[in-house]
Design a protein around this motif. Structure first.
Motif, PDB file in Angstrom:
ATOM      1  N   ARG A 155     -14.917   4.832   1.147  1.00  0.00           N
ATOM      2  CA  ARG A 155     -14.478   4.065   0.054  1.00  0.00           C
ATOM      3  C   ARG A 155     -14.824   2.676   0.465  1.00  0.00           C
ATOM      4  O   ARG A 155     -14.465   2.105   1.710  1.00  0.00           O
ATOM      5  CB  ARG A 155     -12.959   4.098   0.039  1.00  0.00           C
ATOM      6  CG  ARG A 155     -12.365   3.717  -1.262  1.00  0.00           C
ATOM      7  CD  ARG A 155     -10.795   3.386  -1.268  1.00  0.00           C
ATOM      8  NE  ARG A 155     -10.565   2.338  -0.588  1.00  0.00           N
ATOM      9  CZ  ARG A 155      -9.401   2.212   0.477  1.00  0.00           C
ATOM     10  NH1 ARG A 155      -8.774   3.092   0.837  1.00  0.00           N
ATOM     11  NH2 ARG A 155      -9.529   0.972   1.074  1.00  0.00           N
ATOM     12  N   ASP A 215     -14.780  -1.517  -0.591  1.00  0.00           N
ATOM     13  CA  ASP A 215     -13.728  -2.368  -1.392  1.00  0.00           C
ATOM     14  C   ASP A 215     -14.299  -3.690  -1.562  1.00  0.00           C
ATOM     15  O   ASP A 215     -15.160  -4.104  -0.749  1.00  0.00           O
ATOM     16  CB  ASP A 215     -12.358  -2.688  -0.412  1.00  0.00           C
ATOM     17  CG  ASP A 215     -11.791  -1.191   0.005  1.00  0.00           C
ATOM     18  OD1 ASP A 215     -12.137  -0.249  -0.556  1.00  0.00           O
ATOM     19  OD2 ASP A 215     -10.748  -1.300   0.890  1.00  0.00           O
ATOM     20  N   ASN A 227     -15.748  -6.517   0.460  1.00  0.00           N
ATOM     21  CA  ASN A 227     -14.791  -6.799   1.488  1.00  0.00           C
ATOM     22  C   ASN A 227     -14.966  -5.886   2.807  1.00  0.00           C
ATOM     23  O   ASN A 227     -15.122  -6.262   3.759  1.00  0.00           O
ATOM     24  CB  ASN A 227     -13.415  -6.421   0.952  1.00  0.00           C
ATOM     25  CG  ASN A 227     -12.576  -6.739   1.915  1.00  0.00           C
ATOM     26  OD1 ASN A 227     -12.488  -7.251   2.982  1.00  0.00           O
ATOM     27  ND2 ASN A 227     -11.296  -5.890   1.659  1.00  0.00           N
ATOM     28  N   GLU A 228     -15.191  -4.557   2.500  1.00  0.00           N
ATOM     29  CA  GLU A 228     -15.261  -3.564   3.554  1.00  0.00           C
ATOM     30  C   GLU A 228     -15.424  -2.397   3.177  1.00  0.00           C
ATOM     31  O   GLU A 228     -15.503  -1.953   1.912  1.00  0.00           O
ATOM     32  CB  GLU A 228     -14.001  -3.458   4.474  1.00  0.00           C
ATOM     33  CG  GLU A 228     -12.798  -3.083   3.563  1.00  0.00           C
ATOM     34  CD  GLU A 228     -11.741  -2.774   4.461  1.00  0.00           C
ATOM     35  OE1 GLU A 228     -11.969  -2.152   5.558  1.00  0.00           O
ATOM     36  OE2 GLU A 228     -10.577  -1.838   3.811  1.00  0.00           O
ATOM     37  N   LYS A 273       0.866  -1.154  -0.132  1.00  0.00           N
ATOM     38  CA  LYS A 273       0.004  -0.088   0.007  1.00  0.00           C
ATOM     39  C   LYS A 273       1.003   1.248  -0.038  1.00  0.00           C
ATOM     40  O   LYS A 273       0.364   2.431  -0.668  1.00  0.00           O
ATOM     41  CB  LYS A 273      -0.936   0.065   1.407  1.00  0.00           C
ATOM     42  CG  LYS A 273      -2.168  -0.929   1.096  1.00  0.00           C
ATOM     43  CD  LYS A 273      -2.946  -1.033   2.279  1.00  0.00           C
ATOM     44  CE  LYS A 273      -4.134  -2.023   2.072  1.00  0.00           C
ATOM     45  NZ  LYS A 273      -4.997  -2.334   3.179  1.00  0.00           N
ATOM     46  N   ASN A 285     -14.481   1.874   4.511  1.00  0.00           N
ATOM     47  CA  ASN A 285     -13.662   2.727   5.056  1.00  0.00           C
ATOM     48  C   ASN A 285     -14.295   4.195   5.063  1.00  0.00           C
ATOM     49  O   ASN A 285     -14.368   4.782   3.993  1.00  0.00           O
ATOM     50  CB  ASN A 285     -12.175   2.794   4.482  1.00  0.00           C
ATOM     51  CG  ASN A 285     -11.543   1.221   4.443  1.00  0.00           C
ATOM     52  OD1 ASN A 285     -10.985   1.065   5.405  1.00  0.00           O
ATOM     53  ND2 ASN A 285     -11.665   0.695   3.338  1.00  0.00           N
TER      54      ASN A 285
HETATM   55 MG    MG Z   1      -9.338  -2.741   2.676  1.00  0.00          MG
END
Ligand code: MG
Ligand code: ATP
Ligand code: MG
Ligand code: MG
Length: 350
Positions: free
Chosen positions: A291, A293, A306-307, A251, A309
Protein backbone atom coordinates in the motif's frame (compact mmCIF):
# COMPACT_ATOMS: atom_id res chain seq x y z
CA UNK A 1 -4.58 -32.48 -2.11
CA UNK A 2 -4.90 -29.10 -0.51
CA UNK A 3 -2.11 -26.53 -0.30
CA UNK A 4 -0.82 -26.25 3.29
CA UNK A 5 -0.73 -22.55 4.23
CA UNK A 6 1.21 -21.42 7.28
CA UNK A 7 -0.45 -18.27 8.59
CA UNK A 8 2.14 -16.45 10.68
CA UNK A 9 0.84 -13.70 12.96
CA UNK A 10 1.44 -11.77 16.19
CA UNK A 11 5.09 -10.85 16.50
CA UNK A 12 7.52 -8.90 18.59
CA UNK A 13 6.39 -5.38 17.66
CA UNK A 14 4.09 -2.50 18.59
CA UNK A 15 1.71 -3.71 15.89
CA UNK A 16 1.04 -7.11 17.53
CA UNK A 17 -2.70 -6.45 18.06
CA UNK A 18 -3.13 -5.16 14.52
CA UNK A 19 -1.61 -8.41 13.28
CA UNK A 20 -4.12 -10.50 15.27
CA UNK A 21 -6.99 -8.56 13.67
CA UNK A 22 -5.53 -9.06 10.20
CA UNK A 23 -4.96 -12.79 10.78
CA UNK A 24 -8.52 -13.34 12.04
CA UNK A 25 -9.92 -11.97 8.79
CA UNK A 26 -7.48 -13.91 6.62
CA UNK A 27 -8.10 -17.30 8.21
CA UNK A 28 -11.84 -16.78 7.96
CA UNK A 29 -11.67 -15.97 4.25
CA UNK A 30 -9.26 -18.86 3.50
CA UNK A 31 -11.49 -21.42 5.17
CA UNK A 32 -14.73 -20.60 3.33
CA UNK A 33 -16.14 -20.72 -0.19
CA UNK A 34 -13.90 -22.02 -2.96
CA UNK A 35 -10.77 -21.35 -0.89
CA UNK A 36 -11.92 -24.06 1.55
CA UNK A 37 -11.33 -26.79 -1.03
CA UNK A 38 -7.99 -25.35 -2.07
CA UNK A 39 -6.21 -24.44 1.14
CA UNK A 40 -5.60 -25.99 4.52
CA UNK A 41 -4.54 -23.21 6.89
CA UNK A 42 -2.37 -23.72 9.99
CA UNK A 43 -2.02 -20.68 12.22
CA UNK A 44 1.38 -20.03 13.82
CA UNK A 45 1.36 -17.41 16.55
CA UNK A 46 4.46 -15.43 17.55
CA UNK A 47 4.08 -14.12 21.08
CA UNK A 48 5.30 -10.65 22.05
CA UNK A 49 8.47 -12.24 23.49
CA UNK A 50 9.16 -13.95 20.14
CA UNK A 51 8.15 -17.47 21.16
CA UNK A 52 6.28 -19.42 18.47
CA UNK A 53 3.04 -21.21 19.37
CA UNK A 54 1.31 -23.95 17.37
CA UNK A 55 -1.57 -26.31 18.08
CA UNK A 56 -4.48 -24.96 20.11
CA UNK A 57 -3.01 -21.66 21.24
CA UNK A 58 -3.00 -19.76 17.90
CA UNK A 59 -6.65 -20.67 17.36
CA UNK A 60 -7.49 -19.49 20.88
CA UNK A 61 -5.79 -16.15 20.21
CA UNK A 62 -7.66 -15.81 16.91
CA UNK A 63 -10.99 -16.69 18.53
CA UNK A 64 -10.57 -14.30 21.45
CA UNK A 65 -8.75 -11.56 19.55
CA UNK A 66 -6.46 -11.01 22.53
CA UNK A 67 -2.67 -11.39 22.75
CA UNK A 68 -1.32 -14.21 24.92
CA UNK A 69 0.71 -13.09 27.93
CA UNK A 70 4.37 -13.98 27.49
CA UNK A 71 6.11 -16.12 30.10
CA UNK A 72 9.56 -14.67 30.65
CA UNK A 73 11.18 -18.09 31.10
CA UNK A 74 10.31 -19.16 27.56
CA UNK A 75 13.06 -19.38 24.97
CA UNK A 76 12.85 -19.06 21.20
CA UNK A 77 11.70 -22.26 19.57
CA UNK A 78 10.97 -23.35 16.05
CA UNK A 79 7.98 -25.69 15.76
CA UNK A 80 8.67 -28.92 13.87
CA UNK A 81 5.32 -28.68 12.03
CA UNK A 82 6.62 -25.54 10.30
CA UNK A 83 8.45 -27.68 7.75
CA UNK A 84 5.16 -29.20 6.53
CA UNK A 85 3.92 -25.95 4.98
CA UNK A 86 3.76 -25.49 1.20
CA UNK A 87 3.49 -21.72 1.40
CA UNK A 88 3.58 -19.09 4.15
CA UNK A 89 1.37 -16.07 4.67
CA UNK A 90 3.24 -13.79 7.08
CA UNK A 91 0.94 -11.09 8.47
CA UNK A 92 3.34 -9.71 11.01
CA UNK A 93 3.48 -5.91 10.81
CA UNK A 94 6.38 -3.72 11.87
CA UNK A 95 9.87 -4.71 13.09
CA UNK A 96 10.63 -8.45 13.24
CA UNK A 97 8.04 -9.19 10.59
CA UNK A 98 7.52 -6.59 7.87
CA UNK A 99 11.23 -5.71 7.78
CA UNK A 100 12.82 -8.77 6.16
CA UNK A 101 13.56 -10.80 9.28
CA UNK A 102 10.77 -13.34 8.79
CA UNK A 103 11.30 -13.18 5.04
CA UNK A 104 14.94 -14.17 5.63
CA UNK A 105 13.92 -17.14 7.76
CA UNK A 106 11.38 -18.33 5.19
CA UNK A 107 13.90 -17.86 2.36
CA UNK A 108 16.39 -20.04 4.26
CA UNK A 109 13.66 -22.65 4.68
CA UNK A 110 13.21 -22.55 0.88
CA UNK A 111 9.42 -22.28 1.11
CA UNK A 112 7.46 -19.71 -0.90
CA UNK A 113 5.75 -16.91 1.01
CA UNK A 114 3.33 -14.08 0.34
CA UNK A 115 4.77 -10.61 -0.17
CA UNK A 116 8.16 -9.01 -0.59
CA UNK A 117 11.48 -10.75 -0.04
CA UNK A 118 14.29 -9.67 2.26
CA UNK A 119 15.39 -6.66 0.23
CA UNK A 120 11.96 -5.19 -0.52
CA UNK A 121 10.79 -5.71 3.06
CA UNK A 122 13.90 -4.18 4.61
CA UNK A 123 14.05 -1.16 2.30
CA UNK A 124 10.30 -0.59 2.60
CA UNK A 125 10.31 -0.71 6.40
CA UNK A 126 13.21 1.65 7.06
CA UNK A 127 11.98 5.15 6.24
CA UNK A 128 15.52 6.43 5.59
CA UNK A 129 16.41 3.63 3.17
CA UNK A 130 12.96 3.92 1.61
CA UNK A 131 13.29 7.66 0.98
CA UNK A 132 16.74 7.14 -0.52
CA UNK A 133 15.30 4.59 -2.95
CA UNK A 134 12.38 6.92 -3.81
CA UNK A 135 14.74 9.85 -4.42
CA UNK A 136 16.82 7.66 -6.71
CA UNK A 137 13.65 6.82 -8.65
CA UNK A 138 12.87 10.55 -9.01
CA UNK A 139 9.75 10.45 -6.81
CA UNK A 140 8.95 13.81 -5.13
CA UNK A 141 8.88 13.83 -1.32
CA UNK A 142 8.73 16.23 1.62
CA UNK A 143 12.00 17.77 2.82
CA UNK A 144 13.58 15.67 5.54
CA UNK A 145 16.63 15.17 7.75
CA UNK A 146 17.94 12.07 9.45
CA UNK A 147 19.87 11.37 12.61
CA UNK A 148 20.97 8.27 14.47
CA UNK A 149 21.31 7.75 18.19
CA UNK A 150 25.04 7.18 17.81
CA UNK A 151 25.37 10.63 16.16
CA UNK A 152 23.64 12.14 19.16
CA UNK A 153 25.72 10.20 21.67
CA UNK A 154 29.08 10.93 20.04
CA UNK A 155 28.88 14.73 20.06
CA UNK A 156 27.14 16.86 22.70
CA UNK A 157 27.00 19.87 20.34
CA UNK A 158 25.07 17.97 17.70
CA UNK A 159 21.60 18.56 19.15
CA UNK A 160 21.60 22.39 19.22
CA UNK A 161 23.02 22.28 15.69
CA UNK A 162 20.29 19.83 14.65
CA UNK A 163 17.61 22.07 16.18
CA UNK A 164 19.01 25.05 14.24
CA UNK A 165 19.00 23.08 11.02
CA UNK A 166 15.41 21.96 11.59
CA UNK A 167 14.36 25.59 12.30
CA UNK A 168 16.07 26.73 9.12
CA UNK A 169 15.42 23.87 6.68
CA UNK A 170 12.16 22.24 7.73
CA UNK A 171 10.24 24.69 9.91
CA UNK A 172 7.16 23.83 11.94
CA UNK A 173 5.15 21.78 12.26
CA UNK A 174 7.54 18.96 11.53
CA UNK A 175 7.17 15.23 12.09
CA UNK A 176 9.69 13.22 14.11
CA UNK A 177 9.52 9.48 13.41
CA UNK A 178 11.39 6.31 14.35
CA UNK A 179 12.64 4.99 10.99
CA UNK A 180 11.33 1.45 11.30
CA UNK A 181 7.76 1.48 12.60
CA UNK A 182 4.16 1.61 11.42
CA UNK A 183 0.66 2.46 12.68
CA UNK A 184 2.08 5.91 13.61
CA UNK A 185 3.74 4.38 16.69
CA UNK A 186 6.49 6.67 18.04
CA UNK A 187 5.60 9.60 15.72
CA UNK A 188 5.23 13.16 17.09
CA UNK A 189 3.95 16.24 15.30
CA UNK A 190 6.19 19.02 16.62
CA UNK A 191 4.92 22.62 16.64
CA UNK A 192 7.93 24.49 18.01
CA UNK A 193 11.63 24.07 18.81
CA UNK A 194 10.96 23.14 22.44
CA UNK A 195 8.98 20.12 21.27
CA UNK A 196 11.93 18.58 19.42
CA UNK A 197 13.74 17.10 22.41
CA UNK A 198 10.85 15.00 23.80
CA UNK A 199 9.90 13.97 20.25
CA UNK A 200 13.45 12.80 19.47
CA UNK A 201 13.60 10.91 22.78
CA UNK A 202 10.31 9.21 22.03
CA UNK A 203 11.41 8.18 18.53
CA UNK A 204 14.78 7.00 19.89
CA UNK A 205 13.02 4.74 22.38
CA UNK A 206 11.80 2.70 19.39
CA UNK A 207 14.70 2.87 16.95
CA UNK A 208 18.21 4.30 16.76
CA UNK A 209 17.47 5.64 13.26
CA UNK A 210 15.28 8.76 13.30
CA UNK A 211 13.77 10.84 10.52
CA UNK A 212 12.49 14.42 10.77
CA UNK A 213 10.18 15.63 8.03
CA UNK A 214 8.75 19.01 7.05
CA UNK A 215 5.02 18.93 7.74
CA UNK A 216 2.68 19.53 4.83
CA UNK A 217 -1.01 20.43 4.79
CA UNK A 218 -2.41 17.95 2.34
CA UNK A 219 -5.09 15.42 1.52
CA UNK A 220 -3.95 11.85 2.16
CA UNK A 221 -4.35 9.39 -0.68
CA UNK A 222 -3.50 5.69 -0.76
CA UNK A 223 -3.10 3.20 -3.60
CA UNK A 224 -2.90 -0.59 -3.39
CA UNK A 225 -0.54 -2.64 -5.57
CA UNK A 226 -0.97 -6.33 -6.42
CA UNK A 227 1.39 -8.49 -8.48
CA UNK A 228 5.00 -9.52 -9.01
CA UNK A 229 6.71 -8.64 -12.29
CA UNK A 230 3.65 -6.94 -13.82
CA UNK A 231 1.83 -5.43 -10.84
CA UNK A 232 -1.43 -3.50 -11.09
CA UNK A 233 -2.65 -0.47 -9.18
CA UNK A 234 -6.05 -0.21 -7.48
CA UNK A 235 -8.47 2.70 -7.41
CA UNK A 236 -7.31 5.49 -5.09
CA UNK A 237 -8.64 5.92 -1.58
CA UNK A 238 -8.60 8.96 0.68
CA UNK A 239 -8.35 9.14 4.46
CA UNK A 240 -10.23 11.65 6.60
CA UNK A 241 -9.67 12.03 10.34
CA UNK A 242 -10.61 14.45 13.08
CA UNK A 243 -7.25 14.53 14.88
CA UNK A 244 -4.08 16.60 14.35
CA UNK A 245 -2.70 13.85 12.14
CA UNK A 246 -3.50 10.24 11.24
CA UNK A 247 -2.22 8.83 14.54
CA UNK A 248 -2.65 5.40 16.16
CA UNK A 249 -5.93 6.33 17.79
CA UNK A 250 -7.38 7.72 14.56
CA UNK A 251 -6.32 4.54 12.76
CA UNK A 252 -7.79 2.01 15.18
CA UNK A 253 -10.63 3.68 17.09
CA UNK A 254 -13.98 3.17 15.48
CA UNK A 255 -15.36 6.43 14.10
CA UNK A 256 -12.11 8.42 14.41
CA UNK A 257 -11.28 8.15 10.72
CA UNK A 258 -13.08 7.47 7.46
CA UNK A 259 -11.93 5.84 4.26
CA UNK A 260 -13.35 7.42 1.12
CA UNK A 261 -13.17 5.06 -1.87
CA UNK A 262 -12.82 6.09 -4.59
CA UNK A 263 -11.21 9.40 -3.62
CA UNK A 264 -12.88 12.43 -5.19
CA UNK A 265 -9.98 13.58 -7.34
CA UNK A 266 -9.43 14.48 -11.00
CA UNK A 267 -8.62 11.73 -13.48
CA UNK A 268 -5.17 13.20 -14.02
CA UNK A 269 -4.33 13.09 -10.31
CA UNK A 270 -5.73 9.57 -10.15
CA UNK A 271 -3.48 8.38 -12.95
CA UNK A 272 -0.44 10.17 -11.55
CA UNK A 273 -0.90 8.58 -8.13
CA UNK A 274 -1.28 5.11 -9.66
CA UNK A 275 1.85 5.60 -11.75
CA UNK A 276 3.86 6.84 -8.78
CA UNK A 277 2.63 3.93 -6.65
CA UNK A 278 3.89 1.45 -9.24
CA UNK A 279 7.22 3.31 -9.44
CA UNK A 280 7.54 3.18 -5.65
CA UNK A 281 6.79 -0.55 -5.64
CA UNK A 282 9.59 -1.12 -8.15
CA UNK A 283 11.97 1.31 -6.42
CA UNK A 284 12.13 -0.76 -3.22
CA UNK A 285 11.90 -4.11 -5.06
CA UNK A 286 8.54 -5.02 -3.51
CA UNK A 287 6.65 -8.17 -4.52
CA UNK A 288 3.08 -9.42 -4.15
CA UNK A 289 1.41 -6.55 -2.37
CA UNK A 290 1.97 -3.05 -1.02
CA UNK A 291 0.00 0.00 0.00
CA UNK A 292 1.55 3.28 -1.09
CA UNK A 293 0.64 6.47 0.81
CA UNK A 294 0.67 10.00 -0.67
CA UNK A 295 0.21 13.65 0.23
CA UNK A 296 -1.87 15.60 -2.29
CA UNK A 297 -1.38 19.37 -2.04
CA UNK A 298 -4.55 20.54 -3.68
CA UNK A 299 -3.57 24.20 -4.22
CA UNK A 300 -0.46 23.44 -6.21
CA UNK A 301 -1.64 20.01 -7.43
CA UNK A 302 1.65 18.56 -6.17
CA UNK A 303 1.68 14.89 -5.25
CA UNK A 304 4.36 13.82 -2.77
CA UNK A 305 5.00 10.21 -1.87
CA UNK A 306 4.86 9.59 1.89
CA UNK A 307 5.71 5.91 2.18
CA UNK A 308 5.22 2.32 1.09
CA UNK A 309 3.90 -0.42 3.39
CA UNK A 310 4.90 -3.86 2.12
CA UNK A 311 2.57 -5.65 4.59
CA UNK A 312 -0.37 -3.30 5.05
CA UNK A 313 -3.19 -3.81 7.57
CA UNK A 314 -5.42 -6.63 6.43
CA UNK A 315 -8.70 -6.58 8.30
CA UNK A 316 -11.71 -6.47 5.95
CA UNK A 317 -12.08 -2.79 6.96
CA UNK A 318 -8.46 -1.92 6.22
CA UNK A 319 -7.61 0.27 3.25
CA UNK A 320 -5.72 -2.41 1.29
CA UNK A 321 -8.52 -4.99 0.94
CA UNK A 322 -11.12 -2.21 0.63
CA UNK A 323 -9.26 -0.68 -2.31
CA UNK A 324 -9.26 -4.04 -4.08
CA UNK A 325 -12.91 -4.69 -3.26
CA UNK A 326 -13.71 -1.39 -5.00
CA UNK A 327 -11.46 -2.43 -7.90
CA UNK A 328 -13.44 -5.65 -8.42
CA UNK A 329 -11.35 -8.09 -6.33
CA UNK A 330 -13.27 -9.42 -3.33
CA UNK A 331 -11.43 -10.33 -0.10
CA UNK A 332 -11.36 -14.18 -0.54
CA UNK A 333 -10.26 -13.81 -4.16
CA UNK A 334 -7.56 -11.31 -3.13
CA UNK A 335 -6.08 -13.87 -0.70
CA UNK A 336 -6.20 -16.56 -3.38
CA UNK A 337 -4.32 -14.28 -5.82
CA UNK A 338 -1.70 -13.42 -3.18
CA UNK A 339 -0.99 -17.09 -2.46
CA UNK A 340 -0.79 -17.87 -6.18
CA UNK A 341 1.63 -14.94 -6.60
CA UNK A 342 3.75 -16.40 -3.80
CA UNK A 343 3.86 -19.79 -5.50
CA UNK A 344 4.84 -18.26 -8.85
CA UNK A 345 7.43 -15.94 -7.26
CA UNK A 346 9.63 -18.92 -6.46
CA UNK A 347 10.34 -19.23 -10.16
CA UNK A 348 10.20 -15.50 -10.93
CA UNK A 349 12.93 -14.67 -8.41
CA UNK A 350 15.50 -17.05 -9.86
MG1 MG B 1 1.37 5.64 6.59
P1 ATP C 1 1.36 3.28 8.57
O1 ATP C 1 0.42 2.85 9.65
O2 ATP C 1 0.63 3.75 7.35
O3 ATP C 1 2.46 2.33 8.30
P2 ATP C 1 3.48 4.99 9.65
O4 ATP C 1 3.58 4.65 11.07
O5 ATP C 1 4.48 4.41 8.72
O6 ATP C 1 2.01 4.67 9.12
P3 ATP C 1 3.48 7.63 8.39
O7 ATP C 1 2.59 7.18 7.30
O8 ATP C 1 4.86 8.02 8.03
O9 ATP C 1 3.53 6.58 9.59
O10 ATP C 1 2.80 8.87 9.13
C1 ATP C 1 1.58 8.71 9.82
C2 ATP C 1 0.68 9.90 9.60
O11 ATP C 1 1.30 11.08 10.12
C3 ATP C 1 0.37 10.24 8.15
O12 ATP C 1 -0.67 9.45 7.65
C4 ATP C 1 0.01 11.71 8.27
O13 ATP C 1 -1.29 11.92 8.81
C5 ATP C 1 1.01 12.20 9.30
N1 ATP C 1 2.24 12.68 8.67
C6 ATP C 1 3.39 11.99 8.61
N2 ATP C 1 4.37 12.69 8.00
C7 ATP C 1 3.82 13.86 7.65
C8 ATP C 1 4.31 15.04 6.98
N3 ATP C 1 5.58 15.13 6.58
N4 ATP C 1 3.44 16.07 6.80
C9 ATP C 1 2.15 15.98 7.21
N5 ATP C 1 1.63 14.90 7.84
C10 ATP C 1 2.45 13.86 8.06
MG1 MG D 1 4.15 2.90 7.28
MG1 MG E 1 2.72 0.16 8.15
Amino acid sequence: TKVQVGLLFGGNSGEHEVSITSARAIIKALTCGSNMNKYDVKPFYIQKNGVWQTGEIPQQVLDSGFALQSQSSQVWNFPSTASDMDVWFPVVHGPNGEDGTIQGLLTLMQVPFVGSGVLGSAVGMDKIAMKTAFAQAGLPQVKYMTITQSNIGSNPCILPKLYDDIDKNLGYPCFVKPANLGSSVGITKVYERQGLKPALNKAASYNHRIIIEAGVIARELECAILGNANPRASVIGEINYNSEFYDYEAKYTYGHSQLIIPAKIDDIINQKVQKMALQAFAAVNALGLSRVDFFYLEDTKDILINEINTLPGFSPFSMYPQLWAHSGVAFPELLDILIQLALEKEFASK
